[in-house]
Design a protein around this motif. Structure first.
Motif, PDB file in Angstrom:
ATOM      1  N   GLN A 244       0.815  -1.211   0.000  1.00 11.76           N
ATOM      2  CA  GLN A 244       0.000   0.000   0.000  1.00 11.76           C
ATOM      3  C   GLN A 244       0.856   1.272   0.000  1.00 11.76           C
ATOM      4  O   GLN A 244       0.661   2.140  -0.834  1.00 11.76           O
ATOM      5  CB  GLN A 244      -0.920   0.002   1.221  1.00 11.76           C
TER       6      GLN A 244
ATOM      7  N   LEU B 109     -13.787   5.012   5.023  1.00 11.42           N
ATOM      8  CA  LEU B 109     -14.777   3.988   4.734  1.00 11.42           C
ATOM      9  C   LEU B 109     -15.694   3.825   5.946  1.00 11.42           C
ATOM     10  O   LEU B 109     -15.261   3.995   7.083  1.00 11.42           O
ATOM     11  CB  LEU B 109     -14.088   2.660   4.411  1.00 11.42           C
TER      12      LEU B 109
ATOM     13  N   SER C 223     -17.384   1.664   8.547  1.00  6.26           N
ATOM     14  CA  SER C 223     -17.067   0.330   9.067  1.00  6.26           C
ATOM     15  C   SER C 223     -18.317  -0.424   9.490  1.00  6.26           C
ATOM     16  O   SER C 223     -19.206   0.135  10.134  1.00  6.26           O
ATOM     17  CB  SER C 223     -16.150   0.449  10.279  1.00  6.26           C
TER      18      SER C 223
ATOM     19  N   GLN D  49      -5.604  -4.159  12.420  1.00  4.20           N
ATOM     20  CA  GLN D  49      -6.228  -3.864  11.123  1.00  4.20           C
ATOM     21  C   GLN D  49      -5.241  -3.291  10.112  1.00  4.20           C
ATOM     22  O   GLN D  49      -5.423  -3.458   8.910  1.00  4.20           O
ATOM     23  CB  GLN D  49      -7.416  -2.900  11.292  1.00  4.20           C
TER      24      GLN D  49
ATOM     25  N   THR E 161     -16.404  -0.789   4.604  1.00  3.67           N
ATOM     26  CA  THR E 161     -15.482  -1.874   4.914  1.00  3.67           C
ATOM     27  C   THR E 161     -16.202  -2.810   5.874  1.00  3.67           C
ATOM     28  O   THR E 161     -16.847  -2.355   6.823  1.00  3.67           O
ATOM     29  CB  THR E 161     -14.146  -1.352   5.501  1.00  3.67           C
TER      30      THR E 161
ATOM     31  N   ILE F 246     -15.627  -5.719   8.443  1.00  2.00           N
ATOM     32  CA  ILE F 246     -14.457  -6.148   9.202  1.00  2.00           C
ATOM     33  C   ILE F 246     -14.771  -7.400  10.010  1.00  2.00           C
ATOM     34  O   ILE F 246     -15.760  -7.435  10.759  1.00  2.00           O
ATOM     35  CB  ILE F 246     -13.995  -5.010  10.145  1.00  2.00           C
TER      36      ILE F 246
ATOM     37  N   ARG G  60     -10.992  -8.629   5.936  1.00  6.50           N
ATOM     38  CA  ARG G  60     -12.104  -7.697   5.704  1.00  6.50           C
ATOM     39  C   ARG G  60     -12.313  -7.508   4.214  1.00  6.50           C
ATOM     40  O   ARG G  60     -11.499  -7.939   3.398  1.00  6.50           O
ATOM     41  CB  ARG G  60     -11.907  -6.301   6.309  1.00  6.50           C
TER      42      ARG G  60
ATOM     43  N   ASP H  58     -12.680  -4.333   1.765  1.00  9.19           N
ATOM     44  CA  ASP H  58     -12.493  -2.869   1.736  1.00  9.19           C
ATOM     45  C   ASP H  58     -12.859  -2.316   0.368  1.00  9.19           C
ATOM     46  O   ASP H  58     -12.256  -2.719  -0.643  1.00  9.19           O
ATOM     47  CB  ASP H  58     -11.006  -2.517   1.935  1.00  9.19           C
ATOM     48  N   TYR H  59     -13.769  -1.367   0.344  1.00  7.92           N
ATOM     49  CA  TYR H  59     -14.106  -0.709  -0.923  1.00  7.92           C
ATOM     50  C   TYR H  59     -12.887   0.033  -1.475  1.00  7.92           C
ATOM     51  O   TYR H  59     -12.156   0.690  -0.735  1.00  7.92           O
ATOM     52  CB  TYR H  59     -15.257   0.275  -0.688  1.00  7.92           C
TER      53      TYR H  59
ATOM     54  N   PHE I 104     -13.473  -4.514  -4.344  1.00  8.36           N
ATOM     55  CA  PHE I 104     -13.175  -4.584  -2.917  1.00  8.36           C
ATOM     56  C   PHE I 104     -11.891  -5.383  -2.726  1.00  8.36           C
ATOM     57  O   PHE I 104     -11.704  -6.416  -3.358  1.00  8.36           O
ATOM     58  CB  PHE I 104     -14.317  -5.262  -2.159  1.00  8.36           C
ATOM     59  N   ARG I 105     -11.041  -4.874  -1.850  1.00  6.48           N
ATOM     60  CA  ARG I 105      -9.821  -5.608  -1.546  1.00  6.48           C
ATOM     61  C   ARG I 105     -10.097  -6.571  -0.394  1.00  6.48           C
ATOM     62  O   ARG I 105     -10.740  -6.183   0.591  1.00  6.48           O
ATOM     63  CB  ARG I 105      -8.722  -4.625  -1.139  1.00  6.48           C
TER      64      ARG I 105
END
Ligand SMILES: Cc1cc2nc3c(=O)[nH]c(=O)nc-3n(C[C@H](O)[C@H](O)[C@H](O)COP(=O)(O)OP(=O)(O)OC[C@H]3O[C@@H](n4cnc5c(N)ncnc54)[C@H](O)[C@@H]3O)c2cc1C
Ligand SMILES: *[C@@H]1O[C@H](CO)[C@@H](O)[C@H](O)[C@H]1NC(C)=O
Ligand SMILES: *[C@@H]1O[C@H](CO)[C@@H](O)[C@H](O)[C@H]1NC(C)=O
Ligand SMILES: *[C@@H]1O[C@H](CO)[C@@H](O)[C@H](O)[C@H]1NC(C)=O
Length: 472
Positions: A81, A108, A110, A188, A328, A330, A352, A354-355, A362-363
């Motif tokens: 990242q 995001l 949650s 996280q 997101t 989680i 999770r 993630d958008y 989404f990741r």
């Protein structure tokens, strides 16, 4: 003369047809990820060594995954990242001609759910002020130890002087220093990579989320990415500099390694053989048994490296109409409600969804306690999504019970072994000393996460310490 050179030319021509090309270099580097690619540039350009870099994949960059989305024309990094501003990182990007800046953080929304049941969990993350206070206590408690393991274990204490704090299971350390309010963020951000974070030794949690990361989140240190937000750009620039000194899609198949020099038999993915003759060898791949097989380890090397255990990380990009745009989701065990921050998912687990912004992507990450196939990891993601829909945490978009099968995998990468670690007893018995005694043995030097920690910038700083020792 004419006859002789004609003879020679035809002899060489005949030879070339059946004898592999021989590449002779000062240093052969195995693995073109963070540590190997950086070392290659430094050895070639700063130390004036001839080098060859052997990389299994068809590109440099290891854990970098930049996905080009044909639908939107955007790209999305679902591997590495950001880079921490640590050691030589800023200067190295500048030198490679890749401008950097600090990306804005997407905010995001949650949602917390226990992925083993799919049910929503009434989880309350700590108030921001409490989180920041805990993180600064965490930094205070650990900064004195940083010298022992960053950017590598060069100053690791003698067997009987290892600070007990570093050998505590992380949950005990958390209680000792009253830092529960930092745990959610630690996990996280990167802590989840170690697998079972509450049981992992504090030393190894600090390898995944250490003082440089704490400083970044406390506003005392920067992190950045290329201006273009295309993380692979750095390694494309390195490839352009190194040119034909990089052998892509190539692995070592057999080797003869001695303190005087090395002969490495290599093969490309399409079957082309080459022989490398090198004075020194720099290993920049995870030292797991499967990777080490062609390197004919001796008993000393085997007895040290076989002690390592590891966790595994996989990451991908998925799309599904039930996943919340701007959100997101989680994975938070039911036992963590409302604020039991040490109740963390146990491996193997999906982290999770993630958008990714500006797309339908989404990741997702999957963490394993050991080797997990990509097939099984994707099944875990499918099953968790089905449970989230089944429990009503996410809308079931269709009456079709096979809806979960509609989950689209746009990209998936098994990053394999990471966060190599040994037990507290092994550490007390001198594991790190034995590991570092491998440096220079049999003309071989070692870099990469197993000898330092899993951060690109820190590995570069580690290489900066290693390379002069290697060339001394
Ligand atoms: C999902 C994910 C996100 C991450 N995010 C970040 C982040 O935001 N910031 C950060 O600093 N770090 C991040 N990391 C960690 C970072 O990428 C690693 O710490 C770093 O890449 C490790 O460098 P390395 O040189 O040890 O190994 P790698 O970068 O993995 O390089 C190893 C290279 O060797 C090659 N290879 C493997 N086996 C062989 C073989 N037998 N022969 C030849 N070549 C071989 C591989 O293809 C690879 O290119 C992330 C990691 C993952 C998995
Ligand atoms: C490497 O070569 C460059 C250019 O010839 C020179 O400036 C530099 O001093 C050399 N470095 C070393 C370590 O020999
Ligand atoms: C951390 O240490 C510094 C200096 O030693 C001190 O001023 C500060 O109050 C400490 N912070 C916390 C949260 O303990
Ligand atoms: C997502 O966020 C963007 C930016 O804030 C906003 O424009 C968009 O309407 C949001 N979309 C949804 C579905 O909430």
């Amino acid at each position: 003369m004419r006859v002789a050179s004609g003879f020679l030319a035809s002899a060489v021509g005949v030879t070339a047809a059946w004898l592999p090309e021989v590449i002779t270099r000062d240093v052969a580097i195995i693995g073109g990820g963070a540590s190997g690619a950086y070392a290659a540039v430094k050895l070639k350009e700063d130390f004036n060594k001839t080098i060859v870099l052997v990389e299994k994949a068809n590109r440099l960059g290891g854990h970098i995954n930049t996905y080009e989305d044909s639908k939107t024309g955007n790209w999305y990094d679902f591997g590495v990242q950001t880079w921490n501003d640590y050691g030589p990182a800023t200067a190295f990007f500048e030198r490679m001609g890749v401008p950097v800046s600090t990306p804005g953080r997407a905010v995001l929304v949650s949602r917390y759910a226990d992925f083993t049941t799919g049910a929503t969990v009434n989880f309350m993350p700590p108030a921001n002020a409490d989180r920041v206070a805990a993180l600064s206590r965490f930094l205070n408690a650990t900064a004195p130890y940083e010298q022992y393991f960053l950017p590598g274990y060069w100053n690791w204490p003698a067997r009987d002087s290892i600070p007990e704090d570093l050998l505590l299971p992380f949950s005990d350390f958390v209680d000792k220093y009253d830092i529960r309010d930092a745990v959610h963020q630690v996990f996280q951000v990167t802590g989840m990579g170690v697998g079972d974070m509450s049981e992992a030794l504090t030393l190894y949690v600090l390898g995944a989320f250490g003082p440089p990361m704490m400083r970044a989140f406390l506003g005392q240190g920067a992190s950045f990415t290329p201006d273009t937000r295309r993380n692979i750009a750095l390694y494309e620039a390195i490839q352009a500099r190194l040119g034909a000194d990089v052998l892509l899609s190539t692995v070592v198949t057999a080797s003869v390694r001695t303190s005087l020099g090395h002969v490495l038999y290599t093969k490309t993915a399409d079957g082309k053989a080459r022989i490398i003759v090198a004075r020194k060898l720099l290993m920049a791949i995870e030292p797991i048994a499967a990777n080490m097989a062609p390197f004919s380890l001796d008993l000393t090397e085997q007895s040290v490296l076989s002690r390592f255990k590891f966790s595994t990380v996989q990451a991908g990009l998925v799309a599904h109409p039930s996943l919340p745009i701007n959100g997101t989701v989680i994975n938070t065990p039911a036992a963590s409600a409302p604020n039991n921050y040490l109740a963390l998912p146990k491996p193997d687990f999906v982290v999770r969804f993630d958008y990714m912004g500006g797309s339908d992507l989404f990741r997702v990450m999957v963490v394993g306690a050991g080797a997990v196939t990509a097939e099984r990891a994707r099944d875990m993601v499918r099953q968790d999504l089905a449970r989230l829909m089944g429990a009503g945490t996410l809308p079931a978009v269709t009456a079709n019970p096979a809806a979960a099968a509609e989950l689209e995998f746009r990209a998936w990468v098994n990053h394999g072994a990471m966060h190599m670690h040994a037990s507290a007893d092994e550490l007390r018995e001198g594991f790190i000393q034995k590991l570092y005694a491998l440096q220079g043995r049999r003309g071989t030097w070692w870099t990469g996460g197993a000898f330092s920690v899993q951060f690109q910038s820190i590995l570069w700083a580690y290489d900066d310490v290693l390379l002069p020792k290697m060339l001394a």
